[in-house]
Design a protein around this motif. Structure first.
Motif, PDB file in Angstrom:
ATOM      1  N   TYR A 120       0.832  -1.214   0.000  1.00 37.86           N
ATOM      2  CA  TYR A 120       0.000   0.000   0.000  1.00 37.86           C
ATOM      3  C   TYR A 120       0.864   1.260   0.000  1.00 37.86           C
ATOM      4  O   TYR A 120       0.615   2.195  -0.771  1.00 37.86           O
ATOM      5  N   LEU A 121       1.896   1.282   0.849  1.00 39.24           N
ATOM      6  CA  LEU A 121       2.743   2.473   0.948  1.00 39.24           C
ATOM      7  C   LEU A 121       3.583   2.688  -0.308  1.00 39.24           C
ATOM      8  O   LEU A 121       3.784   3.835  -0.739  1.00 39.24           O
ATOM      9  N   ILE A 122       4.084   1.593  -0.905  1.00 43.09           N
ATOM     10  CA  ILE A 122       4.993   1.726  -2.042  1.00 43.09           C
ATOM     11  C   ILE A 122       4.232   1.805  -3.365  1.00 43.09           C
ATOM     12  O   ILE A 122       4.390   2.764  -4.139  1.00 43.09           O
ATOM     13  N   PHE A 123       3.398   0.815  -3.646  1.00 43.60           N
ATOM     14  CA  PHE A 123       2.775   0.730  -4.960  1.00 43.60           C
ATOM     15  C   PHE A 123       1.532   1.598  -5.099  1.00 43.60           C
ATOM     16  O   PHE A 123       1.317   2.205  -6.150  1.00 43.60           O
ATOM     17  N   VAL A 124       0.724   1.641  -4.040  1.00 44.54           N
ATOM     18  CA  VAL A 124      -0.518   2.418  -4.124  1.00 44.54           C
ATOM     19  C   VAL A 124      -0.251   3.901  -3.932  1.00 44.54           C
ATOM     20  O   VAL A 124      -0.732   4.738  -4.704  1.00 44.54           O
ATOM     21  N   VAL A 125       0.528   4.255  -2.899  1.00 43.76           N
ATOM     22  CA  VAL A 125       0.739   5.662  -2.551  1.00 43.76           C
ATOM     23  C   VAL A 125       1.941   6.252  -3.276  1.00 43.76           C
ATOM     24  O   VAL A 125       1.837   7.268  -3.981  1.00 43.76           O
ATOM     25  N   GLN A 126       3.118   5.603  -3.134  1.00 50.07           N
ATOM     26  CA  GLN A 126       4.343   6.183  -3.670  1.00 50.07           C
ATOM     27  C   GLN A 126       4.368   6.152  -5.197  1.00 50.07           C
ATOM     28  O   GLN A 126       4.674   7.153  -5.844  1.00 50.07           O
ATOM     29  N   PHE A 127       4.112   4.990  -5.789  1.00 47.31           N
ATOM     30  CA  PHE A 127       4.128   4.872  -7.248  1.00 47.31           C
ATOM     31  C   PHE A 127       2.820   5.312  -7.891  1.00 47.31           C
ATOM     32  O   PHE A 127       2.730   5.368  -9.112  1.00 47.31           O
ATOM     33  N   GLU A 128       1.796   5.556  -7.082  1.00 49.88           N
ATOM     34  CA  GLU A 128       0.500   6.071  -7.529  1.00 49.88           C
ATOM     35  C   GLU A 128      -0.195   5.133  -8.521  1.00 49.88           C
ATOM     36  O   GLU A 128      -0.831   5.568  -9.478  1.00 49.88           O
ATOM     37  N   TYR A 129      -0.055   3.812  -8.282  1.00 50.62           N
ATOM     38  CA  TYR A 129      -0.800   2.855  -9.089  1.00 50.62           C
ATOM     39  C   TYR A 129      -2.253   2.743  -8.642  1.00 50.62           C
ATOM     40  O   TYR A 129      -3.084   2.207  -9.378  1.00 50.62           O
ATOM     41  N   GLY A 130      -2.549   3.222  -7.427  1.00 49.05           N
ATOM     42  CA  GLY A 130      -3.906   3.146  -6.909  1.00 49.05           C
ATOM     43  C   GLY A 130      -4.278   1.723  -6.528  1.00 49.05           C
ATOM     44  O   GLY A 130      -3.472   0.790  -6.600  1.00 49.05           O
ATOM     45  N   PHE A 131      -5.524   1.552  -6.127  1.00 57.45           N
ATOM     46  CA  PHE A 131      -6.027   0.220  -5.814  1.00 57.45           C
ATOM     47  C   PHE A 131      -6.341  -0.484  -7.128  1.00 57.45           C
ATOM     48  O   PHE A 131      -7.378  -0.238  -7.748  1.00 57.45           O
ATOM     49  N   SER A 132      -5.435  -1.351  -7.563  1.00 55.76           N
ATOM     50  CA  SER A 132      -5.563  -1.964  -8.878  1.00 55.76           C
ATOM     51  C   SER A 132      -4.957  -3.366  -8.860  1.00 55.76           C
ATOM     52  O   SER A 132      -4.332  -3.783  -7.885  1.00 55.76           O
ATOM     53  N   ILE A 133      -5.160  -4.053  -9.981  1.00 56.26           N
ATOM     54  CA  ILE A 133      -4.621  -5.400 -10.123  1.00 56.26           C
ATOM     55  C   ILE A 133      -3.099  -5.382 -10.108  1.00 56.26           C
ATOM     56  O   ILE A 133      -2.451  -6.248  -9.503  1.00 56.26           O
ATOM     57  N   ILE A 134      -2.498  -4.383 -10.750  1.00 54.50           N
ATOM     58  CA  ILE A 134      -1.032  -4.333 -10.808  1.00 54.50           C
ATOM     59  C   ILE A 134      -0.438  -4.111  -9.420  1.00 54.50           C
ATOM     60  O   ILE A 134       0.599  -4.680  -9.079  1.00 54.50           O
TER      61      ILE A 134
END
Length: 220
Positions: A120-134
């Motif tokens: 959540y901290l790295i992919f969702v927030v930091q990289f801004e991928y959001g809540f997604s499959i990736i």
């Protein structure tokens, strides 16, 4: 004679315990199948879920689970193969290699909730991928990569050294020996590790809550 009698008694007790455990598991599976199979149909497997009414299906959830599984394996398998081959065949013994193996052991025992928060901290927030499959696939890659790497390394190490010596004696390079001799010999163990990792990916929930599980719209 006394030792033989004790051995027979201990063997009978162990077999009885094993039989009871198998009977309990078999009864649970049979109960689930008897109660669940009549409700499984093609419309249930392919239909949309219902939020306000009884019934509905699991088509979207089933599709997302397989989609997530495929993406995670596409990312995890090459990385774990590369890391496992390097550790088993090329890495020299020393404090750095031992430290890397210790880190792999520690990461493979992390709770899925911790991995979910990290994702959540790295992919969702930091990289801004959001809540997604990736985001979910990357979090599950972090979750399964240490165990898959250790499995690949162990499978390669269990190949007898004479196999490598035979390849080198034929004049082929070390890399060709690994690719054409060692990996085919270790393939059953590697496939077993991939299957076990697929089961963990397919059944994982805690890590996905923080990365992909909240992508559904809120109910009014």
């Amino acid at each position: 004679m006394h030792a033989k009698k004790l051995d027979k008694i201990a063997t009978a007790v162990l077999y009885s315990i094993a039989g009871i455990i198998v009977a309990i598991l078999a009864s649970l599976i049979l109960y689930i199948l008897v109660r669940g199979l009549p409700h499984i149909s093609w419309s249930f497997l392919t239909g949309k879920s219902s939020s306000y009414q009884a019934g509905g299906g699991i088509g979207i959830q089933l599709y997302n689970s397989f989609f997530l599984l495929i993406i995670t394996l596409i990312i995890s398998v090459p990385l774990s193969m590369g890391a496992g081959i390097f550790l088993a065949e090329y890495a020299k013994k020393g404090p750095v290699t031992n430290f890397v193996r210790t880190c792999i052991e520690i990461l493979s025992s992390l709770p899925s909730v911790v991995v979910g928060l990290f994702g959540y901290l790295i992919f969702v927030v930091q990289f801004e991928y959001g809540f997604s499959i990736i985001s979910g696939a990357l979090a599950l890659t972090v979750f399964n990569l240490p165990q898959m790497t250790r499995n690949v390394e162990d499978s390669l190490k269990h190949v007898h050294h004479t196999q490598r010596e035979a390849g080198l004696a034929l004049g082929i390079s070390r890399w060709e020996t690994v690719v054409h001799v060692v990996i085919p010999e270790a393939l059953p163990g590697i496939v077993t590790g991939v299957v076990l990792a697929s089961g963990r990916i397919f059944g994982e929930a805690a890590a996905l809550i923080y990365t992909a599980g909240q992508s559904a719209p809120a109910l009014d």
